[in-house]
Design a protein around this motif. Sequence first.
Motif, PDB file in Angstrom:
ATOM      1  N   VAL A  13      -2.263  -7.201   9.637  1.00 42.15           N
ATOM      2  CA  VAL A  13      -2.073  -7.196   8.186  1.00 42.15           C
ATOM      3  C   VAL A  13      -1.207  -8.387   7.769  1.00 42.15           C
ATOM      4  CG1 VAL A  13      -1.311  -5.861   6.180  1.00 42.15           C
ATOM      5  CG2 VAL A  13      -2.072  -4.663   8.241  1.00 42.15           C
ATOM      6  N   CYS A  14      -1.649  -9.079   6.722  1.00 40.90           N
ATOM      7  CA  CYS A  14      -0.842 -10.136   6.107  1.00 40.90           C
ATOM      8  C   CYS A  14      -0.918  -9.963   4.590  1.00 40.90           C
ATOM      9  CB  CYS A  14      -1.290 -11.526   6.564  1.00 40.90           C
ATOM     10  SG  CYS A  14      -2.917 -12.047   5.997  1.00 40.90           S
ATOM     11  N   GLY A  15      -0.505 -10.965   3.865  1.00 40.09           N
ATOM     12  CA  GLY A  15      -0.432 -10.842   2.410  1.00 40.09           C
ATOM     13  C   GLY A  15      -1.767 -10.709   1.711  1.00 40.09           C
ATOM     14  N   GLY A  42      -5.279  -7.118   4.020  1.00 35.27           N
ATOM     15  CA  GLY A  42      -4.162  -7.721   3.311  1.00 35.27           C
ATOM     16  C   GLY A  42      -3.548  -6.735   2.343  1.00 35.27           C
ATOM     17  N   VAL A  43      -2.349  -7.029   1.925  1.00 34.17           N
ATOM     18  CA  VAL A  43      -1.690  -6.205   0.921  1.00 34.17           C
ATOM     19  C   VAL A  43      -2.409  -6.394  -0.415  1.00 34.17           C
ATOM     20  CG1 VAL A  43       0.478  -5.770  -0.296  1.00 34.17           C
ATOM     21  CG2 VAL A  43       0.511  -6.333   2.152  1.00 34.17           C
ATOM     22  N   GLN A  44      -2.780  -7.642  -0.700  1.00 37.70           N
ATOM     23  CA  GLN A  44      -3.535  -7.977  -1.903  1.00 37.70           C
ATOM     24  C   GLN A  44      -4.844  -8.636  -1.483  1.00 37.70           C
ATOM     25  OE1 GLN A  44      -1.158 -10.496  -4.437  1.00 37.70           O
ATOM     26  NE2 GLN A  44       0.712  -9.436  -3.840  1.00 37.70           N
ATOM     27  N   LEU A  45      -5.740  -8.786  -2.414  1.00 38.04           N
ATOM     28  CA  LEU A  45      -7.019  -9.433  -2.146  1.00 38.04           C
ATOM     29  C   LEU A  45      -6.852 -10.951  -2.189  1.00 38.04           C
ATOM     30  CD1 LEU A  45      -9.842  -8.418  -1.551  1.00 38.04           C
ATOM     31  CD2 LEU A  45     -10.365  -8.601  -3.970  1.00 38.04           C
ATOM     32  N   GLY A  46      -7.417 -11.643  -1.214  1.00 37.54           N
ATOM     33  CA  GLY A  46      -7.357 -13.095  -1.175  1.00 37.54           C
ATOM     34  C   GLY A  46      -8.751 -13.685  -1.184  1.00 37.54           C
ATOM     35  N   GLU A  47      -8.823 -14.994  -1.072  1.00 37.31           N
ATOM     36  CA  GLU A  47     -10.104 -15.690  -1.026  1.00 37.31           C
ATOM     37  C   GLU A  47     -10.233 -16.425   0.295  1.00 37.31           C
ATOM     38  OE1 GLU A  47     -10.992 -18.137  -4.374  1.00 37.31           O
ATOM     39  OE2 GLU A  47     -10.114 -16.701  -5.783  1.00 37.31           O
ATOM     40  N   ALA A  48     -11.466 -16.601   0.747  1.00 35.41           N
ATOM     41  CA  ALA A  48     -11.719 -17.304   2.008  1.00 35.41           C
ATOM     42  C   ALA A  48     -11.070 -18.681   1.979  1.00 35.41           C
ATOM     43  CB  ALA A  48     -13.216 -17.430   2.229  1.00 35.41           C
ATOM     44  N   ASP A  49     -10.528 -19.078   3.112  1.00 35.12           N
ATOM     45  CA  ASP A  49      -9.849 -20.355   3.229  1.00 35.12           C
ATOM     46  C   ASP A  49     -10.654 -21.242   4.185  1.00 35.12           C
ATOM     47  OD1 ASP A  49      -8.095 -22.408   4.278  1.00 35.12           O
ATOM     48  OD2 ASP A  49      -6.431 -21.291   3.400  1.00 35.12           O
ATOM     49  N   SER A  86       3.590 -10.684   7.830  1.00 33.06           N
ATOM     50  CA  SER A  86       4.407 -11.158   6.713  1.00 33.06           C
ATOM     51  C   SER A  86       5.327 -10.014   6.275  1.00 33.06           C
ATOM     52  CB  SER A  86       3.523 -11.597   5.540  1.00 33.06           C
ATOM     53  OG  SER A  86       2.881 -10.479   4.955  1.00 33.06           O
ATOM     54  N   PRO A  87       6.434 -10.337   5.618  1.00 31.87           N
ATOM     55  CA  PRO A  87       7.351  -9.276   5.190  1.00 31.87           C
ATOM     56  C   PRO A  87       6.685  -8.241   4.278  1.00 31.87           C
ATOM     57  CG  PRO A  87       8.433 -11.409   5.023  1.00 31.87           C
ATOM     58  CD  PRO A  87       6.980 -11.673   5.337  1.00 31.87           C
ATOM     59  N   GLU A  88       5.874  -8.698   3.310  1.00 27.24           N
ATOM     60  CA  GLU A  88       5.248  -7.734   2.406  1.00 27.24           C
ATOM     61  C   GLU A  88       4.262  -6.843   3.147  1.00 27.24           C
ATOM     62  OE1 GLU A  88       2.634  -9.330  -0.708  1.00 27.24           O
ATOM     63  OE2 GLU A  88       2.301 -11.089   0.549  1.00 27.24           O
ATOM     64  N   ALA A  89       3.585  -7.389   4.152  1.00 27.88           N
ATOM     65  CA  ALA A  89       2.660  -6.593   4.963  1.00 27.88           C
ATOM     66  C   ALA A  89       3.426  -5.568   5.790  1.00 27.88           C
ATOM     67  CB  ALA A  89       1.836  -7.503   5.865  1.00 27.88           C
ATOM     68  N   HIS A  90       4.575  -5.967   6.295  1.00 26.71           N
ATOM     69  CA  HIS A  90       5.379  -5.049   7.105  1.00 26.71           C
ATOM     70  C   HIS A  90       5.850  -3.861   6.264  1.00 26.71           C
ATOM     71  CE1 HIS A  90       7.531  -3.915  10.663  1.00 26.71           C
ATOM     72  NE2 HIS A  90       8.646  -3.787   9.966  1.00 26.71           N
ATOM     73  N   TYR A 106       6.212  -6.080  13.925  1.00 28.89           N
ATOM     74  CA  TYR A 106       6.309  -7.208  13.002  1.00 28.89           C
ATOM     75  C   TYR A 106       6.336  -8.502  13.804  1.00 28.89           C
ATOM     76  CZ  TYR A 106       8.252 -10.232   9.327  1.00 28.89           C
ATOM     77  OH  TYR A 106       8.458 -11.243   8.433  1.00 28.89           O
ATOM     78  N   TRP A 107       5.312  -9.328  13.594  1.00 24.94           N
ATOM     79  CA  TRP A 107       5.234 -10.650  14.201  1.00 24.94           C
ATOM     80  C   TRP A 107       5.364 -11.673  13.074  1.00 24.94           C
ATOM     81  CZ3 TRP A 107       0.226 -10.572  17.725  1.00 24.94           C
ATOM     82  CH2 TRP A 107       0.345  -9.560  18.683  1.00 24.94           C
TER      83      TRP A 107
END
Length: 151
Positions: A13-15, A42-49, A86-90, A106-107
């Motif tokens: 899990v990340c942001g 993710g905690v929120q929805l992101g877009e492909a990078d 990420s902190p928010e994911a943790h 937490y990594w």
Amino acid sequence: MTDSALSRSMLFVCGRNAVRSPVAERLARHLLPPSIFIASAGVQLGEADPFVDVILAEEGFEPQERRSRTLDELEDDYFDLIVTLSPEAHHAALDMTRTLASDVEYWPTVDPTATQGSREQVLDAYRDMRDRLKSRIRERFGLETGRIGNE
């Protein structure tokens, strides 16, 4: 490494499930036995990078059509191991697992999207993130640093 030393299911899990967690998921799927269910969110929805495809292609991975997904979109919210990047994911994972018997690790992983500079400097940040995740997966699961699986 034996299968008994591993979790049966893992979640990274990340942001925004756009860079760190998808890279960790692809690496773990490649390095760990296929009997382990591995996912990312993710905690929120992101877009492909597009840089993710570049750094994974350098490792021999074919580009994949992939859609970002959030923790709320997971079909199942139980995982033996949840790795937060990420902190928010943790914080979200700890909140999600208050009533579950899941292990949460937490990594801390630097977000390469914050890197400024030339294209090569940005790619170097992505490569560094990829290599650190690969190293961490190998270390955590007792994998040798030589060729593993299809690597």
